[in-house]
Every structure is written in C-alpha cells, then in structure tokens.
Design an enzyme around this catalytic site. Structure first.
Site, PDB file in Angstrom:
ATOM      1  N   GLU A  33       0.832  -1.193   0.000  1.00  0.00           N
ATOM      2  CA  GLU A  33       0.000   0.000   0.000  1.00  0.00           C
ATOM      3  C   GLU A  33       0.873   1.251   0.000  1.00  0.00           C
ATOM      4  OE1 GLU A  33      -3.657   0.503   2.486  1.00  0.00           O
ATOM      5  OE2 GLU A  33      -2.485   2.134   3.399  1.00  0.00           O
ATOM      6  N   ALA A  67      -8.930  11.391   3.877  1.00  0.00           N
ATOM      7  CA  ALA A  67     -10.176  11.656   4.611  1.00  0.00           C
ATOM      8  C   ALA A  67     -11.042  12.638   3.840  1.00  0.00           C
ATOM      9  CB  ALA A  67      -9.857  12.207   5.998  1.00  0.00           C
ATOM     10  N   ARG A 123     -15.563   2.871   3.558  1.00  0.00           N
ATOM     11  CA  ARG A 123     -16.471   3.977   3.881  1.00  0.00           C
ATOM     12  C   ARG A 123     -15.718   5.293   3.867  1.00  0.00           C
ATOM     13  NH1 ARG A 123     -18.198   5.225   9.839  1.00  0.00           N
ATOM     14  NH2 ARG A 123     -16.211   6.339   9.608  1.00  0.00           N
ATOM     15  N   GLY A 124     -14.545   5.300   4.508  1.00  0.00           N
ATOM     16  CA  GLY A 124     -13.716   6.492   4.541  1.00  0.00           C
ATOM     17  C   GLY A 124     -13.855   7.280   5.825  1.00  0.00           C
ATOM     18  N   ASP A 125     -12.840   8.079   6.118  1.00  0.00           N
ATOM     19  CA  ASP A 125     -12.848   8.927   7.302  1.00  0.00           C
ATOM     20  C   ASP A 125     -13.546  10.244   6.988  1.00  0.00           C
ATOM     21  OD1 ASP A 125     -11.302   7.005   8.551  1.00  0.00           O
ATOM     22  OD2 ASP A 125      -9.412   7.975   7.989  1.00  0.00           O
ATOM     23  N   TYR A 166     -11.298  -5.258  10.680  1.00  0.00           N
ATOM     24  CA  TYR A 166     -10.569  -4.832  11.876  1.00  0.00           C
ATOM     25  C   TYR A 166     -10.514  -5.997  12.853  1.00  0.00           C
ATOM     26  CZ  TYR A 166     -10.913  -0.064  10.152  1.00  0.00           C
ATOM     27  OH  TYR A 166     -10.789   1.072   9.382  1.00  0.00           O
ATOM     28  N   HIS A 170     -13.838  -2.762  14.751  1.00  0.00           N
ATOM     29  CA  HIS A 170     -13.857  -1.386  14.269  1.00  0.00           C
ATOM     30  C   HIS A 170     -14.176  -0.462  15.439  1.00  0.00           C
ATOM     31  CE1 HIS A 170     -15.115   2.232  12.149  1.00  0.00           C
ATOM     32  NE2 HIS A 170     -14.627   1.724  11.033  1.00  0.00           N
ATOM     33  N   LYS A 186     -21.075  -7.167   2.877  1.00  0.00           N
ATOM     34  CA  LYS A 186     -20.163  -6.722   1.824  1.00  0.00           C
ATOM     35  C   LYS A 186     -19.914  -7.829   0.804  1.00  0.00           C
ATOM     36  CE  LYS A 186     -17.583  -3.439   4.738  1.00  0.00           C
ATOM     37  NZ  LYS A 186     -16.267  -3.164   5.388  1.00  0.00           N
TER      38      LYS A 186
END
Length: 311
Positions: A33, A67, A123-125, A166, A170, A186
């Site tokens: 990543e 974010a 989803r994102g921050d 997670y 989470h 999902k």
C-alpha cells in the site's frame, strides 16, 4: 548483545522466522500500500519506493484515498502513472465520504476505462476528523457505507473488490459479531477479498479469523502488516484505528528515540516474526503498509523468500 546486535541477529539468522515456519509452508504472495504524495519531494520518495519494490512482483499495489476524499485527484494521478509507467496492477482506494452517488459512479467508470480492475472499497474517514475518530455523517445523495459502495462498484462488472476488516473490532462497532455481519453484507454486495487493518496482537487476529470462518465466510482474508520504526507515530495510528500496542512491542522500542538504525532493524524483525507465525497458521498472502518507504518492506520480503522476478 546490544539491542542493535539482537535485532540484526534475529533478522538475519538462518534459524530465524522463515526457517521456523517449516519446509511445507506455502509460497508467499505480497501486496503493497502507498499513499499519494503532497509535494514534488514526496513524489520522488514514493517513486523510489515503487521502483524498489516493483521487481518483487506483488499481486497488486493499492493507493489510498484521503479523509473526506481530500486526495482524490492525487490518488487518480498516482494510479494513472502506475498504469502508464510500471507493470504493476494498481488497486485504487475509493470512499463514499463527501461524494454523491453520481460522483462515485463516475470515478469507478473512469478507473475501469483506464484499465483499473481492482478497487478497495472503504467507507472512509470524515473530513476534519482525526482518522477514524471523526464523526461520520453520510450524504443524503451519497452511498451510506462501504456495503453500498461495494454494490455500486460491483454493478460496473469485471472488478475485484477488496474491503477492510478490523481484527480487534472497528472503533465504531458494538462488537466483533456486528463486524462479521457487516463483512457478510459486503460479500453479498460483491466483495472478493478482505484485507485487515494492521495489528500486532497475533492471537487476536487468529481469533478473528476463526470467528470469520466459523460464520461460514470463505473469501480470502489477508493480514495487513505495518513495519513501523517510529514508535510514537505508531501509537498515534493505533489509537485512531483501534489496534492494540502490546507491552512487549513497547519494551522493544523503549529508550531508542535517538537510535533510528536499531529501530529500523527491530521493525523489520518484528514484522518478519509476525509473518512467520501467520505462515505457520496457513497464511501465504501479506499486505504491507509501506508508508511510501521501501527499505523495511524489501528486507522483510527477502527474509520471507520473496525475490525479484527473473525475466
């Protein structure tokens, strides 16, 4: 031994992590990543890392999304350059924060037209939040969560879709059982792979794996590995994502604030030990959070037997 000698011996010893994994271990597959650079200097650092790691023939390389979609254009440029200038398969991160459904659908269509066939659906921050610690509010005209985003990506067809998990729950979730229910949703929406947040408590990760499999979930589960030599930075990242920092790890780095060489060796040796333990448990795929640096990840891959592809 000094701490430097101990770290070097652990990393390089023929009786070290990989040897203990046994002769019947599976071949190792890796992925990396990266995050999009903010400056010309940061871009040079990123591309130095990409060029260093490219010969290891990773299954894919992912590029993060800031974010609130704050790095959208930089993420796109990085993905496009990877496509144009390397033989790597990029996996573009995509979030649904601060974007309408039409905007997200347009991004997916653009990626597909450019040749991207793998998206990491998150989803994102929230914008302005401190990582996951911010308060998330879905847009009325947007996708509400990663499950809806996954379904939207899947509707475009011919896409691999990775989603996040997670191992220690989470931070916003009421329970691991809830997280597993979300993962099932999902998968029903089209997810093809789950990649974990980084962790250091291997037993917690294995318990999570066991509960996921007991729930009938069979899709690939890839552990995320974070070889971090900056322990103070690690503590901040861990607090944001809910990853515990074991006492033994803190003890390793205690008193080394002014000794970066030993910290790097320790970071590599700890990550290699983790991968060896996970190999013993049947894992052969590892996703490395590189922080746009190649040296630690390259060393770990060498210890795990990953070599440059021979042309």
């Amino acid at each position: 031994m000094t701490s430097l000698a101990e770290a070097r011996a652990l990393l390089l010893s023929p009786l070290g992590p990989v040897a203990r994994a046994g002769s019947n271990r599976n071949a190792v597959n890796v992925s990396f990543e990266f995050f999009p650079p903010k400056s010309d200097e940061a871009e040079a650092t990123l591309w130095k890392a990409i060029r260093r790691l490219e010969p290891l023939n990773p299954g894919f390389v992912s590029v993060t999304y800031g974010a609130g979609g704050s790095t959208r254009e930089r993420t796109h440029r990085t993905v496009q350059r990877i496509l144009a200038e390397t033989g790597l398969a990029p996996a573009a991160h995509l979030t649904c924060v601060e974007a309408s459904r039409d905007e997200v659908d347009s991004v997916v269509a653009e990626y597909k037209a450019a040749g991207v066939r793998h998206i990491v659906a998150l989803r994102g921050d929230p914008p302005g939040g401190n990582g996951i610690g911010g308060v998330y509010q879905p847009r009325a005209d947007g996708y509400a969560n990663a499950t809806e985003l996954t379904a939207a990506i899947a509707r475009h067809g011919d896409m691999e879709i990775s989603v996040g998990v997670y191992p220690e729950k989470h931070p916003e979730s009421p329970s691991i059982d809830h997280d597993i229910d979300v993962l099932k949703a999902k998968i029903d929406a089209g997810a093809t792979r789950a990649v974990s947040q980084f962790f250091f408590d291997i037993d917690a990760f294995l318990r999570f794996r066991d509960r996921v499999r007991a729930a009938g979930i069979t899709l690939p589960l890839t552990p995320g590995i974070m070889p971090v030599s900056n322990f103070n930075g690690l503590k901040r990242m861990s607090a944001a994502c809910g990853a515990s920092v074991p006492d033994w790890l803190a003890a390793h780095f205690d008193g080394l604030d002014d000794d970066p060489e030993t910290r790097r060796l320790l970071a590599a040796s700890v990550a290699a030990e983790m991968c060896a333990r996970l190999q013993e448990e049947g894992f052969a795929d590892f996703h490395f959070y590189t922080l746009n640096r190649a040296d630690l990840v390259y060393a770990i891959c060498r210890v795990l037997g990953v070599r440059e592809a021979v042309s």
